[in-house]
Design an enzyme around this catalytic site. Structure first.
Site, PDB file in Angstrom:
ATOM      1  N   GLY A 263      41.650  52.396  60.371  1.00  0.00           N
ATOM      2  CA  GLY A 263      41.985  51.955  61.726  1.00  0.00           C
ATOM      3  C   GLY A 263      43.184  52.699  62.266  1.00  0.00           C
ATOM      4  O   GLY A 263      44.008  53.216  61.515  1.00  0.00           O
TER       5      GLY A 263
ATOM      6  N   GLY B 155      48.026  52.028  68.790  1.00  0.00           N
ATOM      7  CA  GLY B 155      49.079  52.705  69.532  1.00  0.00           C
ATOM      8  C   GLY B 155      50.332  52.939  68.701  1.00  0.00           C
ATOM      9  O   GLY B 155      51.045  53.907  68.910  1.00  0.00           O
TER      10      GLY B 155
ATOM     11  N   ASP C  44      48.344  39.377  71.859  1.00  0.00           N
ATOM     12  CA  ASP C  44      47.319  40.432  71.771  1.00  0.00           C
ATOM     13  C   ASP C  44      46.074  39.926  71.044  1.00  0.00           C
ATOM     14  O   ASP C  44      45.548  40.599  70.152  1.00  0.00           O
ATOM     15  CB  ASP C  44      47.897  41.660  71.071  1.00  0.00           C
TER      16      ASP C  44
END
Length: 608
Positions: A298, A301, A421
């Site tokens: 993975g 940012g 998030d």
């Protein structure tokens, strides 16, 4: 004296040799170059000079370098091959009238040139092994290629070889020949001219050349003058280098103190009962095979995540924080502080941390989590493979797991934590398809006696609550909004924002239109429409729309949302979705009916 004597006095120091003869067929090295290469044989003729042994080892090293270039193998494979090669090398020297009495003094071990992976150099046997160990070290490749005739170019190459030696020895302290391996690699692989070129041999192998090869005359006066100038220049350079080294050492010492202080402060922030471990970077490099690209599972940012296996066989996910000079370091500190305080079956457990600062790799920050074998929720929702489609019981349990994890964050600890998030990629699934909320890099702790936080907007487009996106007002219901979006995604396998359409369509608008037209069953993915009780599935869809309502006052708390999902309290009738959105609409208060009659829909009321 040759300039290589000054620049490379210890190059290619082979400490032993043996004169036992072996069959010519065992040695893979052709020593014909010994007679044709213009090396300075006068050093080994009467009267024999002290530099003779070093010169002979460098001559033999040329053969080892050529062997590496041809076969990709460092050193020789076994003792018989080594013995045979030494015998052949001795024959060539004898044919050139080099005194045989030199060999007992210069070479005395038949196994000197046999590669022993456990002690030679970091287990390196082939060029491919070298590339894997030193894959990030570019200076050797750039500094040792091309024409190395000049003093500056040669010095850069030598310095690069010393640095890569230090790097390999730091990883494998038992290594004894890493410097020699670096020399062979530079001469055979890096330099385009190859080991039998006079420029390569003179600099990298430190081999003295004959007068004709150097292009020098025999004028002793000029030679003395040259040596005098070089001596003065080298002395001055040495003084300057000492001064620069001291400054660099002093600066590094101060940086180390700052680094140690930072690491100490980070450790003190971790709760004693958190169970988190401080890993050494070598443990994580071993677990991830040097952070190989193929182990990357993975990337976001602020970080990259690698799959790894610890020495005890435990599979882990290692998150390396990027952008350390700005937001990335803030995210590491934030995530480390917050997640070390929480323990819940529906929150991703933190195994440990790693903070390091290395000479070659710079500052690195790592977070180590339990590995979730079934990956992220996104990997199961948005796929075309019918075999990977989630069943209705799985979708239902995942929604409940997320709700329980958020409820713990909002009410299970003080002060409450707002995730900020919540989205499909941050919901991970273990081997039993149990959901765990992950990635606390953007999480915020609530302030005591404050109804909301005003903060910089952060999160993912399509999941942000309107009042947070517009005004930066963060509350527990900001997470509830994102949770509502995720519920609708899970029920429909449709993304929060449909970018394929001409005008981007929010999943809430799409689902609301279906509910208002009496076609709520079309929200459900086709694979589950006939799997579960229709009433329960509709209840989940309604809760998703209610949680994702644009007006913050009309959203339930996560605790009430969980009760609605489990059927413990009634779901209010879905209110209209006002447009355009205004601050007043966002702040209107709302309260729910406390009726618990199963299956009934209670009216909602608005009070001023």
């Amino acid at each position: 004296m040759n300039k290589s004597h000054v620049l490379f006095p210890i190059i290619f120091f082979f400490t032993h040799f043996c004169t036992n003869r072996a069959a010519d067929s065992l040695c893979p090295i052709n020593f014909d170059y010994v007679e044709t290469f213009p090396w300075d044989t006068s050093l080994c003729r009467e009267p024999v000079q002290s530099a003779c042994c070093q010169t002979l080892r460098s001559v033999f090293g040329m053969g080892l370098a050529q062997y590496l270039k041809d076969s990709s193998l460092f050193y020789l494979p076994d003792a018989n091959t080594s013995s045979s090669c030494m015998a052949n090398f001795q024959e060539k020297l004898f044919s050139m009238s080099i005194p045989g009495s030199l060999f007992p003094a210069c070479f005395n071990d038949t196994t000197e040139f046999v590669n022993r992976p456990s002690t030679s150099c970091a287990g390196i046997v082939t060029v491919n092994d070298w590339t894997q160990r030193v894959y990030t070290y570019a200076p050797l490749e750039s500094s040792c290629n091309g024409d190395l005739t000049g003093l500056t170019r040669c010095s850069l190459c030598v310095d690069a070889g010393l640095k890569v030696n230090s790097y390999l020895v730091s990883l494998h302290p038992n290594s004894t020949k890493c410097f020699f391996f670096a020399i062979l690699y530079a001469a055979a692989i890096v330099n385009d001219y190859g080991p039998e070129d006079v420029r390569t041999a003179s600099c990298i192998l430190g081999l003295p050349l004959s007068s004709s090869a150097n292009g020098k005359g025999s004028n002793n006066t000029k030679r003395k003058l040259l040596f005098g100038v070089m001596g003065g220049f080298i002395g001055t350079c040495f003084a300057v280098i000492l001064f620069l080294v001291y400054r660099k050492w002093d600066k590094k010492k101060k940086q180390d103190l700052m680094h140690e202080s930072y690491v100490h402060s980070m450790k003190s922030r971790v709760l004693p009962n958190s169970g988190a471990k401080w890993f050494h970077v070598a443990e994580l490099e071993q677990a991830t095979n040097g952070f190989l690209q193929k182990n990357m599972i993975g990337k976001g940012g602020y970080g990259v995540v690698y799959k790894g296996t610890l020495s005890d066989g435990t599979e882990v996910a290692v998150k390396q924080i990027l952008d350390l000079e700005s937001k990335g370091d803030d995210e590491f500190t934030n995530e480390a502080e917050i997640i070390s305080k929480i323990r819940h079956r529906n929150l991703l457990a933190l195994r440990g941390f790693c903070v390091t600062s290395e000479r070659f790799k710079g500052k690195k920050r790592y977070l180590v989590y339990d590995f979730m074998s079934n990956g992220s929720l996104e990997n199961h929702l948005f796929v075309n493979d019918k075999k990977q489609n989630l069943s209705w019981p799985q979708r239902k349990n995942i929604i409940l797991d997320i709700a329980k994890g958020l409820a713990y964050l909002h009410y299970g600890i003080k002060p409450a934590i707002y995730h900020r998030d919540i989205k499909a990629t941050n919901i991970l699934l273990d081997s039993d398809m149990k959901a765990k909320v992950a990635d606390f890099g953007l999480a915020k702790q609530s302030a005591e006696s404050q109804s909301h936080l005003t903060t910089r907007v952060a999160g993912t487009h399509g999941y942000l609550a309107p009042e947070y996106a517009l005004y930066g007002q963060l509350t527990d219901k900001s997470d509830v909004y994102s949770f509502g979006i995720v519920i609708l995604e899970i029920m429909s396998s449709r993304r929060a924002l449909d970018a394929s359409a001409t005008s981007k369509i929010l999943i809430t608008d799409w689902a609301w239109a279906l509910v208002k037209s009496g076609r709520v069953e079309e929200i459900f993915h086709e694979s589950i429409r006939n799997e579960g009780p229709k009433g329960v599935m509709e209840r989940f869809a309604h809760v998703g729309l209610l949680c994702a309502h644009v007006m913050v006052a009309l959203r339930p708390t996560i605790a009430d949302a969980l009760k609605m999902l489990e059927g413990d309290i009634d779901i209010p009738r879905l209110p209209e979705r006002p447009l355009p959105l205004t601050r007043e609409m966002l702040q209107m208060p709302f309260k729910y009916s406390s009726s618990t009659s199963e299956g009934s829909i209670a009216m909602f009321s608005i009070s001023s």
